[in-house]
Design a protein around this motif. Structure first.
Motif, mmCIF file in Angstrom:
data_model
loop_
_atom_site.group_PDB
_atom_site.id
_atom_site.type_symbol
_atom_site.label_atom_id
_atom_site.label_comp_id
_atom_site.label_asym_id
_atom_site.label_seq_id
_atom_site.Cartn_x
_atom_site.Cartn_y
_atom_site.Cartn_z
ATOM 1 N N GLU A 14 -18.082 0.515 6.181
ATOM 2 C CA GLU A 14 -17.985 -0.041 4.835
ATOM 3 C C GLU A 14 -16.552 0.095 4.307
ATOM 4 O O GLU A 14 -16.029 -0.817 3.678
ATOM 5 N N ARG A 15 -15.904 1.234 4.577
ATOM 6 C CA ARG A 15 -14.523 1.435 4.127
ATOM 7 C C ARG A 15 -13.591 0.425 4.782
ATOM 8 O O ARG A 15 -12.724 -0.150 4.118
ATOM 9 N N ASP A 16 -13.762 0.175 6.083
ATOM 10 C CA ASP A 16 -12.909 -0.796 6.771
ATOM 11 C C ASP A 16 -13.080 -2.189 6.177
ATOM 12 O O ASP A 16 -12.103 -2.911 5.969
ATOM 13 N N ARG A 17 -14.312 -2.568 5.891
ATOM 14 C CA ARG A 17 -14.554 -3.881 5.256
ATOM 15 C C ARG A 17 -13.914 -3.937 3.873
ATOM 16 O O ARG A 17 -13.363 -4.961 3.471
ATOM 17 N N ALA A 18 -13.951 -2.810 3.139
ATOM 18 C CA ALA A 18 -13.343 -2.757 1.802
ATOM 19 C C ALA A 18 -11.825 -2.883 1.884
ATOM 20 O O ALA A 18 -11.208 -3.538 1.039
ATOM 21 N N VAL A 19 -11.215 -2.270 2.897
ATOM 22 C CA VAL A 19 -9.762 -2.383 3.087
ATOM 23 C C VAL A 19 -9.395 -3.848 3.311
ATOM 24 O O VAL A 19 -8.455 -4.371 2.695
ATOM 25 N N LEU A 41 -11.054 2.366 -3.544
ATOM 26 C CA LEU A 41 -11.238 3.031 -2.257
ATOM 27 C C LEU A 41 -11.125 4.550 -2.349
ATOM 28 O O LEU A 41 -11.545 5.256 -1.433
ATOM 29 N N GLY A 42 -10.504 5.042 -3.422
ATOM 30 C CA GLY A 42 -10.366 6.481 -3.591
ATOM 31 C C GLY A 42 -9.410 7.121 -2.591
ATOM 32 O O GLY A 42 -9.575 8.286 -2.240
ATOM 33 N N ALA A 60 -13.072 -5.566 16.186
ATOM 34 C CA ALA A 60 -14.154 -5.737 15.215
ATOM 35 C C ALA A 60 -13.613 -6.292 13.905
ATOM 36 O O ALA A 60 -14.258 -7.120 13.260
ATOM 37 N N ALA A 61 -12.427 -5.840 13.505
ATOM 38 C CA ALA A 61 -11.801 -6.367 12.287
ATOM 39 C C ALA A 61 -11.455 -7.839 12.473
ATOM 40 O O ALA A 61 -11.666 -8.651 11.572
#
Length: 83
Positions: A14-19, A41-42, A60-61
């Motif tokens: 989820e963090r990678d998608r948010a980045v 993202l904090g 994957a990205a």
């Protein structure tokens, strides 16, 4: 062979998608993106760019957001060539 070799790259966190989502956004001025990185993202902007750079080498990205990843790969390559 690992399981990922048989079924493609592991899914993004989820963090990678948010980045990647932050990178897709057009920011209005200086500081806005850095504030969003901290608030959404904090994490610090330095950590964000470390994560983003690693994502540019992640298949994957690329599968998740090929337009953004390829654009950023071109920018990174152009910077490397200017050095």
């Amino acid at each position: 062979m690992t399981g990922n070799d048989l079924h493609g790259p592991a899914p993004l966190s989820e963090r990678d998608r948010a980045v990647l989502a932050v990178e897709r956004h057009a920011w209005p001025g200086p500081g806005a993106k850095e504030r969003a990185i901290r608030e959404r993202l904090g994490i610090s902007p330095v950590r964000y760019y470390q994560l983003l750079n690693a994502l540019l080498d992640d298949e994957a990205a690329l599968a998740h957001d090929p337009v953004t990843v390829n654009r950023l790969r071109r920018v990174r390559q152009a910077r490397r060539e200017r050095r």
